[in-house]
Design a protein around this motif. Structure first.
Motif, short mmCIF file in Angstrom:
data_model
loop_
_atom_site.label_atom_id
_atom_site.label_comp_id
_atom_site.label_asym_id
_atom_site.label_seq_id
_atom_site.Cartn_x
_atom_site.Cartn_y
_atom_site.Cartn_z
N THR A 684 0.84 -1.20 0.00
CA THR A 684 0.00 0.00 0.00
C THR A 684 0.87 1.25 0.00
OG1 THR A 684 -1.76 -1.15 1.19
CG2 THR A 684 -1.80 1.25 1.24
N LEU A 685 0.74 2.04 -1.06
CA LEU A 685 1.48 3.29 -1.15
C LEU A 685 0.79 4.37 -0.35
CD1 LEU A 685 3.87 4.82 -2.40
CD2 LEU A 685 2.38 5.39 -4.35
N MET A 686 -0.52 4.47 -0.49
CA MET A 686 -1.31 5.41 0.30
C MET A 686 -2.74 4.91 0.35
SD MET A 686 -1.72 8.61 -2.36
CE MET A 686 0.05 8.80 -2.46
N GLY A 687 -3.41 5.26 1.44
CA GLY A 687 -4.79 4.83 1.58
C GLY A 687 -5.47 5.51 2.74
N ILE A 688 -6.80 5.50 2.67
CA ILE A 688 -7.63 6.07 3.73
C ILE A 688 -8.86 5.20 3.88
CG2 ILE A 688 -8.81 7.62 2.09
CD1 ILE A 688 -9.06 9.61 4.40
N SER A 689 -9.32 4.99 5.12
CA SER A 689 -10.49 4.15 5.37
C SER A 689 -11.16 4.60 6.66
CB SER A 689 -10.08 2.67 5.48
OG SER A 689 -9.25 2.46 6.60
N PHE A 690 -12.45 4.24 6.77
CA PHE A 690 -13.17 4.51 8.01
C PHE A 690 -14.22 3.42 8.22
CE2 PHE A 690 -16.12 6.34 4.97
CZ PHE A 690 -17.38 6.06 5.53
N ASP A 691 -14.59 3.27 9.48
CA ASP A 691 -15.63 2.33 9.89
C ASP A 691 -16.52 3.06 10.88
OD1 ASP A 691 -16.80 0.14 11.74
OD2 ASP A 691 -16.06 -0.97 10.01
N LEU A 692 -17.85 3.08 10.60
CA LEU A 692 -18.75 3.94 11.36
C LEU A 692 -20.03 3.20 11.70
CD1 LEU A 692 -19.43 6.87 12.36
CD2 LEU A 692 -20.47 7.24 10.10
N VAL A 693 -20.50 3.37 12.94
CA VAL A 693 -21.78 2.84 13.39
C VAL A 693 -22.61 4.00 13.93
CG1 VAL A 693 -22.97 1.29 14.96
CG2 VAL A 693 -20.80 0.58 13.92
N VAL A 694 -23.83 4.14 13.38
CA VAL A 694 -24.76 5.20 13.82
C VAL A 694 -26.00 4.53 14.39
CG1 VAL A 694 -26.11 7.21 13.13
CG2 VAL A 694 -23.90 6.75 12.04
N GLU A 695 -26.36 4.91 15.62
CA GLU A 695 -27.55 4.37 16.28
C GLU A 695 -28.37 5.54 16.82
OE1 GLU A 695 -25.57 0.22 17.93
OE2 GLU A 695 -25.62 1.99 19.22
N GLY A 696 -29.66 5.33 16.91
CA GLY A 696 -30.51 6.40 17.41
C GLY A 696 -31.97 6.01 17.33
N PRO A 697 -32.86 6.98 17.58
CA PRO A 697 -32.58 8.40 17.84
C PRO A 697 -32.60 8.78 19.32
CG PRO A 697 -34.87 8.13 17.25
CD PRO A 697 -34.30 6.77 17.26
N ALA A 698 -32.83 7.85 20.22
CA ALA A 698 -32.94 8.25 21.62
C ALA A 698 -32.14 7.30 22.49
CB ALA A 698 -34.41 8.27 22.05
N PRO A 699 -30.87 7.62 22.78
CA PRO A 699 -30.13 8.81 22.32
C PRO A 699 -29.43 8.51 20.98
CG PRO A 699 -28.82 7.61 23.90
CD PRO A 699 -30.11 6.84 23.78
N TRP A 700 -28.85 9.55 20.40
CA TRP A 700 -28.01 9.38 19.24
C TRP A 700 -26.65 8.88 19.69
CZ3 TRP A 700 -30.00 9.71 14.50
CH2 TRP A 700 -31.20 10.41 14.33
N HIS A 701 -26.10 7.93 18.92
CA HIS A 701 -24.82 7.32 19.31
C HIS A 701 -24.02 7.04 18.04
CE1 HIS A 701 -22.52 3.83 21.46
NE2 HIS A 701 -21.79 4.95 21.36
N ILE A 702 -22.83 7.63 17.95
CA ILE A 702 -21.95 7.42 16.82
C ILE A 702 -20.60 6.96 17.35
CG2 ILE A 702 -20.80 8.46 14.84
CD1 ILE A 702 -23.01 10.46 14.63
N HIS A 703 -20.12 5.83 16.82
CA HIS A 703 -18.79 5.37 17.20
C HIS A 703 -18.15 4.68 16.01
CE1 HIS A 703 -20.22 1.15 17.70
NE2 HIS A 703 -21.35 1.76 18.06
N GLY A 704 -16.83 4.72 15.96
CA GLY A 704 -16.13 4.12 14.83
C GLY A 704 -14.66 4.43 14.89
N SER A 705 -14.02 4.26 13.73
CA SER A 705 -12.58 4.49 13.63
C SER A 705 -12.25 4.89 12.21
CB SER A 705 -11.81 3.21 14.02
OG SER A 705 -12.11 2.16 13.12
#
Length: 987
Positions: A684-705
């Motif tokens: 890998t010369l260069m790269g970008i990535s993300f992992d995201l979990v969205v939960e809600g709406p009571a309460p709203w909760h976002i976590h990832g990397s």
């Protein structure tokens, strides 16, 4: 449980050891008078080797032993011939053990004597012992036998240590020093031997080699290996009747090599217990590439089978043919009453598949027939008659091995283009039908055939003769045998706009139970020209409607084979509504959430997939799915980008999976990930990535990397954020006691049931029957069922109407039918409830558990001592009245007075009851009839049927039986006495 080869070796070796054990016993008498062989008094034989003996001096009643002795007699030279190098001797194992036999090979230079003796050694009391007198390496040396047989022997006897090969155990060295390593090869050449009928099939060999070799493995432990070789053998594989078709018996040169040892078992050198032997055959019009050879156990022996597939044609005739599975089986007896190949038992193996192609100016086509099992046959036929195309394929199962006679057939006729015009651009292109006797439609297999595309072979397939085995296999899977079933239905294919749009459909009925209506359809849209379409949409649909014993609807569709401007389009669809014990509701386009486990019988669905860029461009593919179940709504997608040139490229992706649910208020969870990377030579010369979990709406909760990679540098970030109010305050939980009481207070919850079986005893009047059928009036001898569907009983309920409640369990403890009339709780009643509405389920459980499950909803009630003022005792005895024949008193004569006859008839018809007028009838031979209050029976001797005395105060069958049992003990047809009607008593 070992491998197939190890099992075959075990069977063959056990049978041979048993035969050798019988040989040792049968030879004991002939060996009694033998003395020690001179010159072998020292180690390792120590005088145990006895003088030579001729095999024909030993007699045996065992067929296998006799064959073995005869073989030795035909191979070993006469012991009285000077210079004989290989002889049969007696052998005394010592210690008072029975004497046995040994084969002795004398090598002239260097002077070494090798002895293979049968001894009572080893844990199972029989073994071969290899002894050597001399030292060092020798050979190979050829020792002449007789009748073109030769023994080639070589090896290294070291210092002369003994080697034991026991039955069922590993080889072991008996004396200190180097183990005896010897290779024995018995070979026959210069003579031809044939097994099987001269006209075929048979196996002819000019050379046979049988070898046994002792050696040392990498750890120094002794081993034994056996081999059999038939170099340059000739296999005639066709029976005589097939020679007329091919113009010559199919004689194939084969080289067969078979190896065996206790560790790996028996196997062909070119494979395992099945192998392919390359062959070359020079016959006009015949093409054979290989011979398939197999070995399998048959009782205590082995069966060696040879089979070929070949194609060919007849010179001067427009006929081509193919044959599959033609072969021959050679049974080899191994010690169980016989030994070797019985030429008379060689069995030709009839072809498992036959194909034929015919090319004539008016009639052309082809067909395929194969054996599907014992008594089973499947076939495909396609004929072009002038401009009509006729297709037929089916399965036939004959009534063998307990299977009923059954068949399924699909027949169709295709009309030439443009078909039969129906108007408005529509045309009828083909018609056909399906009929099956003692077979049913297996809906799960049919749905699976839609997903894998094999069902298309049943709806007007193209060139069915060339796809015969696949069509027959699909028929057997979709229409399995089921005694008592009938399947029938029409088929047709309609087109519009020439061939732009076509619809093939079959409407099939499967009866009697479960009654199913199945619709199989295939839609094809080809634009702009079906011969070179830019857009081809093919959708195969199966709808199965089951009406009994429970209702269900299942629709499966597949886009397999579709494309848009060269871009492939795939995917499946499912709609399922099922009641009964395994109730379920599913709507899915493209499959399910990755964690979801479908209910039993639901096929794995392919994602809706589209390769966005055409071939030759960077790969860009998309997939998606959407599903609804009774517990969840789920959908997701996948986008993939991949392009590579000379080891350098870019790889990117985007994924998300969403799960929506009401638990107890609306909430959702979405998992998304994405990334892109540039790679050079796998790094890998260069790269970008993300992992995201969205939960809600009571309460709203976002976590990832997230992460970033730059060749020599990388960084990552983890985050977890939550905001907003918590779930709203829920209203007070409902009082289940009130809900349950209201459900049980509903008159519809109480239902009367009819008496079981013959318990009714009486026939109700019409008005009473009508009242009990309404289930609100109870039969005096019937019962009552109480059931409700508000909530399940007998389980801990933690939720109600999507709200958590205090865990509680409700059940029916007791019932009063009236203030003074209790009821007895009998069998519980079961009904379908959605488990998620009453139980606390995890997300995985909501995905995996069935939509509806059976829980207790009520109970059967049995009344105790029901009384009523309307009940009254009645006498159920009956009367018998003998009505004699009616005699009118007038006889027919030739002097008929018509007026008198008419007058008499009018007077007779005016009488209401002729029996009330004694003058019109009289009894002929009147007989007295006695009506007894009990059945007249007697106790008789079972042997003589003569009456036996018995003491009883009352009559009747029951009282007499009890008295006889008390007096005689056992009573019945199998006992000494029995109770019969008096007319059966012997005079």
């Amino acid at each position: 449980m070992g491998t197939a080869g190890q099992n075959l070796f075990q069977i063959a070796s056990s049978a041979l050891w048993d035969m050798l054990n019988r040989l040792r016993s049968d030879a004991a008498v002939a060996l009694t008078a033998l003395g020690p062989e001179p010159g072998f008094g020292g180690p390792p034989l120590n005088g145990r080797l006895l003088t030579a003996i001729t095999p024909n001096t030993i007699t045996s009643a065992d067929s296998a032993v006799s064959v073995f002795l005869s073989a030795l007699q035909s191979v070993l030279p006469d012991i009285n011939t000077p210079g004989v190098a290989v002889t049969l001797h007696g052998f005394d194992p010592g210690g008072g053990q029975p004497r046995s036999l040994a084969v002795v090979a004398s090598i002239p230079a260097p002077v070494i004597t090798v002895v293979a003796a049968l001894t009572p050694g080893g844990a199972q009391g029989i073994a071969f012992e290899i002894d050597a007198v001399g030292a060092g390496a020798f050979g190979p040396v050829n020792l002449d036998l007789i009748d073109n047989w030769t023994l080639t022997i070589s090896g290294d006897v070291g210092g002369g240590a003994r080697l034991q090969l026991p039955r069922g155990g590993p080889a072991q060295v008996l004396d200190p020093g180097g183990a005896v390593q010897v290779m024995w090869t018995v070979q026959r050449s210069g003579a031809t031997t044939s097994f099987g009928p001269d006209s075929g099939p048979n196996l002819t060999m000019s050379m046979l080699q049988v070898s046994a070799k002792t050696a040392l493995d990498s750890s120094g432990a002794p081993t034994i290996n056996y081999s059999l070789s038939l170099p340059d053998a000739n296999l005639s594989i066709s029976p005589s009747f097939l020679s007329a078709l091919v113009g010559n018996s199919l004689t194939l040169p084969v080289n067969l090599d078979l190896d065996a040892n206790p560790a790996t078992g028996l196997k062909f050198r070119s494979g395992g217990v099945k192998a392919t032997l390359p062959v070359t055959l020079d016959l006009p019009g015949i093409k054979i590439d290989a011979v398939e050879i197999t070995a399998e156990a048959q009782g205590s022996g082995l069966d060696f089978g040879f089979g070929v597939n070949f194609t060919g044609g007849l010179d001067g005739l427009p006929i081509a043919f193919s044959v599959e599975g033609l072969g021959v089986k050679f049974p080899v007896a191994v010690g169980s009453g016989a030994l070797g190949i019985n030429a008379g038992a060689v069995q030709p193996l009839m072809p498992t598949g036959l194909g034929i192609d015919l090319t004539l100016p008016v009639l052309s086509g082809g067909g395929f027939l194969e054996v599907t099992g014992p008594g089973g046959y499947g076939g495909v036929l396609q004929l072009d008659l002038i401009e009509l195309s006729i297709q037929a394929f089916g399965l036939l199962q004959l009534p063998v091995n307990g299977q009923p006679l059954s068949f399924v057939a699909i027949i169709s006729v295709n009309f030439p283009f443009p078909g039969i015009q129906l108007g408005f651009g529509f045309s009828l292109n083909a018609v056909g039908g399906v009929v099956a006797i003692n077979r049913r439609v297996d809906s799960p297999s049919l749905e699976s055939s839609v997903v894998d595309g094999s069902v298309n072979q049943l709806l007007f397939p193209v060139d069915p003769a060339s796809h015969g085995p696949a069509i027959v296999a699909t028929l057997g899977k979709v229409f399995p045998a089921a005694e008592g079933h009938l399947v029938i239905g029409p088929m047709l294919r309609i087109a519009w706009g020439g061939r732009i749009l076509s619809l093939s459909v079959a409407v099939i009925i499967d009866m009697p139970s479960p009654f199913q209506l199945i619709i199989i359809g295939r839609v094809e849209l080809a634009l702009p020209d079906p011969d070179a379409p830019l857009v081809l949409l093919e959708a195969t649909v199966v709808g199965a409607f089951q009406l009994s014993p429970s209702f269900s609807v299942a629709v499966v569709a597949s886009l397999e084979g579709s494309y848009i401007v060269g871009i492939a389009l795939h995917g499946d669809l499912l709609f399922l509504l099922r009641t009964g014990d395994d109730a379920a509701f599913i709507l899915s386009v493209g499959g399910f959430h990755p964690r979801y486990v479908p209910p039993p019988g639901v096929q794995r669905l392919h994602r809706i997939q589209l390769d966005i860029l055409p071939p030759g461009f960077p790969g860009l593919r998309s997939e998606t799915y959407f599903a609804v179940t009774s517990n969840t709504v789920q959908f997701g997608a996948h986008l993939q980008l991949c392009d590579e040139i000379a080891g350098c490229g870019v790889d990117g992706w985007f994924d998300f999976d969403a799960l929506f649910q009401w638990d107890p208020v609306f909430c959702f969870s979405v998992h998304a990930s994405a990334g892109v990377a540039v790679q050079v030579l796998g790094e890998t010369l260069m790269g970008i990535s993300f992992d995201l979990v969205v939960e809600g709406p009571a309460p709203w909760h976002i976590h990832g990397s997230g992460s970033i990679d730059l060749f020599l540098f990388s960084a990552s970030l983890d985050f977890d954020v939550k905001w907003g109010p918590g779930p709203p305050t829920l209203p007070p939980p409902p009082d289940l006691s009130v809900i349950l009481a209201a459900a049980l207070a509903n008159p519809a919850a109480w239902v009367g049931t009819q008496p079981r079986g013959d318990d009714a005893m009486v026939t109700l009047s019409r008005s009473a029957s009508d009242a009990t059928e309404g289930q609100q009036t109870v039969h005096p001898l019937g019962g009552v069922v109480v059931r409700q569907r508000a909530l399940p009983l007998g389980i801990e309920i933690a939720r109600y109407q999507n709200q958590p409640i205090a865990p509680q369990t409700w059940s029916i403890a007791a019932v009063q039918l009236t203030p003074i009339q209790p009821g007895t709780l009998d069998n519980p009643t079961l009904d379908e409830f959605p488990a998620g509405a009453f139980l606390n389920l995890s997300e995985d459980e909501k995905l995996h558990r069935p939509a509806f499950e059976q829980f207790t909803s009520g109970t059967d009630l049995t009344q105790q001592g029901v009384t009523s003022d309307l009940l009254r005792a009645v006498d159920t005895s009956y009367e018998v009245t003998l009505i004699p024949d009616i005699y009118l008193g007038n006889t027919l004569n030739l002097n008929i007075n018509l007026a008198y006859v008419l007058y008499s008839a009018e007077a007779f018809l005016a009488i209401d009851d002729v029996h009330a007028v004694p003058t019109l009838w009289q009894a002929v031979n009147p007989q007295a009839v006695t009506v007894m209050s009990f059945q007249p029976v007697s106790v008789v001797s079972t042997a003589t049927m003569q009456s036996q005395s018995v003491t009883t105060t009352t009559g009747g069958f029951t009282a007499t039986l009890q008295a006889a049992a008390s007096q005689y003990g056992a009573v019945g047809p199998a006992a000494a006495v029995q109770v019969v009607e008096r007319w059966e008593v012997s005079a």
